[in-house]
Structures are given as C-alpha cells and as structure tokens.
Scaffold this active site. Structure first.
Site, PDB file in Angstrom:
ATOM      1  CG  HIS A  98      -1.902   1.169   1.541  1.00 40.21           C
ATOM      2  ND1 HIS A  98      -1.338   2.175   2.332  1.00 40.21           N
ATOM      3  CD2 HIS A  98      -2.936   1.553   0.918  1.00 40.21           C
ATOM      4  CE1 HIS A  98      -2.400   3.106   2.105  1.00 40.21           C
ATOM      5  NE2 HIS A  98      -3.412   2.775   1.332  1.00 40.21           N
ATOM      6  NE  ARG A 143       0.764   6.276   6.660  1.00 40.77           N
ATOM      7  CZ  ARG A 143       0.484   5.996   7.669  1.00 40.77           C
ATOM      8  NH1 ARG A 143      -0.770   5.857   8.359  1.00 40.77           N
ATOM      9  NH2 ARG A 143       1.538   6.158   8.921  1.00 40.77           N
ATOM     10  CE  LYS A 144       1.275  -1.363   5.276  1.00 38.56           C
ATOM     11  NZ  LYS A 144       0.114  -0.550   5.337  1.00 38.56           N
ATOM     12  N   GLY A 145       6.702   0.665   3.160  1.00 45.09           N
ATOM     13  CA  GLY A 145       8.299   1.061   3.166  1.00 45.09           C
ATOM     14  C   GLY A 145       8.615   0.984   1.706  1.00 45.09           C
TER      15      GLY A 145
END
Length: 379
Positions: free
Chosen positions: A181, A183-185
């Site tokens: 997603h 917002r993930k790293g």
C-alpha cells in the site's frame, strides 16, 4: 503559507516509470505475468523464503494464507489485537472466528502469555502481527504453536526489510503476508505478497489465487491447446504486471529507503527523547525495525484530539496509530483487552517516510514539543 509535512509519502520516480514503460511495450499488463514472476524471485531474496506469490493486496494474501492453512467454520484463530482490522476480517472471510489476544505494552505485538491463555479446543492457529513493522516474538509464539499443534502465520504487512534475531520478516512463520500500500516502506500504490517455505501451501495458494487453475503464464509454450479444468473455487487475487514492475524497482531501492526511515527515526529519538509527556516507540536490539510508522504514546493527561488538530493546523500531518480490534463492533465486543485499548486511545502517528529531510524532522519535533506542552492540550 505553512509547509505541510505529510504523514506518509511514496518514494517513486523515473526508474519506476521506465519499468512501467517496459511492461507496456511487452504487451502483458494483466496479472501473474512475466513481471510478477520476476518480482516474486526478487522478493524471495528479501523474505528469505523459497516461495513468493504476488497478490492484489495484503488482505487477499491474508485470506489465501488462512485458506490454505485450513481455517474454516467452527475454528478459532488467535490474532494479535492491535492491528488494522484486515487481519481479523480475513479470519472471518474463511468462516472462522477471530479471538483477539492482548499485546505487549512496549512493542505492541501479541503478548505470548495472552496468546497461550486464549487457546481453546477450537483453536487451529495463531496470527501474529508485526505492528508498524517490528517483528513479534516468534520464538515464543512458535513454541506455543508447536506445543498445542497449531499453525503460525505472520502478518508482515508493514515489515519489508525487518529482521528478527537475524532472520528476515516473511520467514518467521508457516506463512507470512506483506502489503505494498502507498504508506508502506516499498509500494506500488497497492499490492501484496504471500511467502512460505512449504511447497504444498505455495502450490495451493497459487492455484486459488487464479480462480482455481494454474495461471496463464504456466501454459505458455504448450505443444497442444491447453484447456484448464476447474475442480476448486478460487479467487482473482492476482497482482498486475504493471504493479509488479514498480515493485521490482522498489525492492532494489529497499536498502536506501530503510536507511532514510531509520535516519528519521533516530532524529526523532534525539529531539524528543527528553519530552516527559510522550513515550517514544521502542526498537528492540534483537530485531531490525523498518519504521513503517513513527508512533508516539501520549501521556494520559493530554487530549489527543486537541493535540492532533493543533499539529495539523501547524502543517504537521498526524493520525491515530491503529485499531484495538476487539473494540470494533463487527467483532461483537465480547473481549476486554486493556493494553491494546489503552494504546488505541493514546497513540499518535507523526510523519514518517523515506523522503523526510533532517529539517522536516526537526520542524515536526519542534511543533510536537510546543503543542504537547501547551496548556490547551491538557484534558
């Protein structure tokens, strides 16, 4: 005009656009194609596992993992409580019942003692959640699972690049699942992956994730016209090759992205470490934290809503941490898990992403300090 420091932000650019152009030129844009196959090989090295299956999102990976592990109606699955409800929802999708376990007050993942206390004759497995990316206590959880004849699953949605006692996230349970997603790293906007070392689980998951048949790529080059036969109802959980191409670039960039997040986390620790009214997130020495989020625990004397609104008014985006799942009405509200409930009420996430500059970290820290020490932030 006040500069807004975003809570989260993807790190993408020309390399990702070039990768997309290559997929466009290939003519294979749909799911489970050559780019997906290449991404799965790339991510196997990151997760330290034999098998990777690219999925449309982490929710689909969770559902697939639980399905092939055998969760179903009449079963109970123990789930670490402090997590986005996708974890509990995925258990419900199989017909099983999620039973939530309270969490450690320091790293917020499932407390092994609470997990063991929740086991009944209907329990078939445990889903541990790596909260905001820091791995849970897998040695203790594996011992509990083995003692009771249960399977163990790792919700590693936020954990790409994390490690536990030198072992990479994704390799710490029978099955693990990741999210890509925004917002993930590492991210393609959406997407996910299932990882495992078990050949049987990998083969069954791959079949189910394409409606119950082998994906079209596996039939390329056949010497006769292949006509697949459907003997099991599956799903459409494939990741597109466009997203997989982006993920291949993101995987290559993972070390630098992790380094940037860890530098930002170190900056916050230095600048906010003496502030009595907030507790900083713990990073244990035996595991590497990927810092998907940076979450402060506010003192009970503070009004979190007032603090959040003032931070936003000053250009610092923020949000609550994640959910005490047992409090969500969809699960029936039958449990009392005080640690998770307290975290749900007091957590506040501040900006964390690989694009943060040192100046932005300093600005966020200054604003946080000003706001939480202001009389207007008290209850």
């Amino acid at each position: 005009m006040t500069e807004v420091v975003p809570l989260g932000q993807p790190t993408v650019g020309s390399e990702e656009l070039d990768a997309i152009a290559e997929v466009f030129a290939s003519g294979w844009l749909s799911g489970a194609g050559p780019a997906c196959k290449a991404f799965e090989a790339d991510f196997a090295a990151v997760s330290g596992t034999q098998h990777v299956l690219a999925t449309s999102n982490c929710g689909s990976a969770l559902h697939l993992g639980l399905d092939v592990l055998g969760a179903g109606p009449g079963d109970e699955v123990i789930v670490g409580d402090y997590t986005f409800p996708a974890t509990g929802h995925s258990v419900m999708w199989t017909g099983a019942t999620p039973v939530f376990a309270d969490v450690r007050p320091d790293i917020w993942s499932a407390d092994p003692a609470a997990v063991e206390a929740a086991i009944t004759e209907r329990t078939v497995g445990i889903v541990a959640v790596d909260v905001f990316g820091q791995p849970a206590d897998y040695d203790e959880l594996r011992a509990i699972a083995d003692r009771h004849g249960l399977w163990l699953m790792e919700d590693a949605a936020c954990s790409a690049g994390a490690t536990y006692k030198g072992r990479p996230a994704g390799s710490l349970a029978d099955v693990a699942t990741f999210s890509f997603h925004g917002r993930k790293g590492i991210t393609a906007g959406e997407g996910g992956a299932l990882t495992t070392d078990r050949d049987d689980l990998a083969a069954h998951a791959r079949k189910l994730h394409t409606y119950g048949i082998e994906p079209a790529l596996s039939r390329e080059g056949a010497r006769e016209l292949p006509v697949p036969s459907f003997d099991e109802a599956g799903y459409n959980y494939r990741l597109s090759d466009v997203a997989a191409a982006i993920m291949r670039v993101q995987v290559r960039r993972l070390p630098e992205l992790l380094a940037s997040r860890r530098r930002a986390a170190a900056g916050y620790a230095e600048l906010l470490g003496d502030l009595d009214l907030v507790t900083l997130p713990a990073a244990l020495d035996d595991r590497e934290h990927p810092w998907q989020s940076y979450v402060l625990t506010l003192d009970p004397s503070l009004d979190r809503g007032a603090v959040a609104l003032e931070l936003r008014a000053r250009g610092v985006q923020c949000n609550f941490g994640t959910y005490a799942s047992h409090l969500q009405p969809v699960y029936g509200g039958r449990q009392n898990l005080p640690v998770s409930a307290d975290l749900f009420a007091r957590h506040l996430a501040v900006p964390m992403h690989a694009n943060l500059t040192d100046a932005q970290v300093e600005r966020v820290s200054d604003v946080v300090r000003d706001v939480v020490t202001a009389p207007s932030s008290r209850r």
